[in-house]
Design a protein around this motif. Structure first.
Motif, PDB file in Angstrom:
ATOM      1  N   ASN A  51       0.844  -1.117  -0.027  1.00 43.95           N
ATOM      2  CA  ASN A  51       0.111  -0.149  -0.073  1.00 43.95           C
ATOM      3  C   ASN A  51       0.932   1.319  -0.159  1.00 43.95           C
ATOM      4  N   ARG A 137      -3.687   3.232   0.270  1.00 39.79           N
ATOM      5  CA  ARG A 137      -4.406   2.777  -0.979  1.00 39.79           C
ATOM      6  C   ARG A 137      -3.444   1.889  -1.485  1.00 39.79           C
ATOM      7  N   LYS A 138      -4.109   0.758  -2.129  1.00 40.88           N
ATOM      8  CA  LYS A 138      -3.478  -0.465  -2.988  1.00 40.88           C
ATOM      9  C   LYS A 138      -2.456   0.021  -3.783  1.00 40.88           C
TER      10      LYS A 138
END
Length: 143
Positions: A51, A137-138
Motif C-alpha cells: 500500500n 491505498r493499494k
C-alpha cells in the motif's frame, strides 16, 4: 468506601496517563468518544505492505508525499517531488520505523486505528494527524 474511591481514582489516572499522549494534539471535538486500537508488528506489516501511505496530509490526495511499502523491509518515498528508497520495520508499539535516502537518520511513526470514526491516527514528532479511512491505498502511488 474510601479505599474503593482511591482504587477507582488510581484506575482513572492510569487510563488518562495511557491515553493523554494520543489525545493531546487531537482537536477538542475529536477528544470526545475517540476509541483507538494499537497494532502489533504483524498487523501493522499486513496493513502497510503493498500500500501507499500519505505524508503531510490526511489522504494521498492532499499530501506532500507518500511511502510505498514494497515489502516487509523495503519502501519507496516521494516527498515534495523528490523520490528515494528506504528500509523499514514494524514493532509491537504500533510503530513503523524507517530510514530512507532523502534525509538521514531513523524516524518512527506511531499508527493507531481510529475505531470511533474509521481511518487512522498518525503520530509523528509529538504531533497527531487524523487520516481518512481511505488514506492507505493499494499499489505503488509513489512512482
Amino acid at each position: 468506601m474510601t479505599n474503593k474511591i482511591r482504587f477507582l481514582g488510581a484506575i482513572l489516572s492510569s487510563i488518562f496517563i495511557i491515553l493523554a499522549p494520543v489525545t493531546n494534539a487531537i482537536s477538542d471535538e475529536m477528544k470526545i468518544n475517540v476509541k483507538i486500537k494499537k497494532f502489533n508488528s504483524s498487523e501493522l506489516t499486513e496493513l502497510l505492505v503493498g500500500n501507499s501511505y500519505p505524508l503531510g496530509g490526511t489522504s494521498l490526495d492532499n499530501s506532500k508525499g507518500a511511502f510505498y511499502f514494497a515489502s516487509d523491509t523495503e519502501l519507496l518515498i516521494r516527498w515534495e517531488g523528490k523520490k528515494g528508497k528506504g528500509k523499514w520495520s514494524a514493532n509491537n508499539k504500533s510503530q513503523f520505523c524507517y530510514t530512507q535516502s532523502l534525509w538521514s537518520g531513523e524516524e518512527c511513526i506511531t499508527l493507531l486505528e481510529n475505531i470511533s470514526s474509521g481511518g487512522y491516527i498518525h503520530i509523528f514528532d509529538g504531533k497527531n494527524r487524523v487520516l481518512k479511512p481511505d488514506a492507505l491505498r493499494k499499489g505503488n502511488l509513489v512512482d
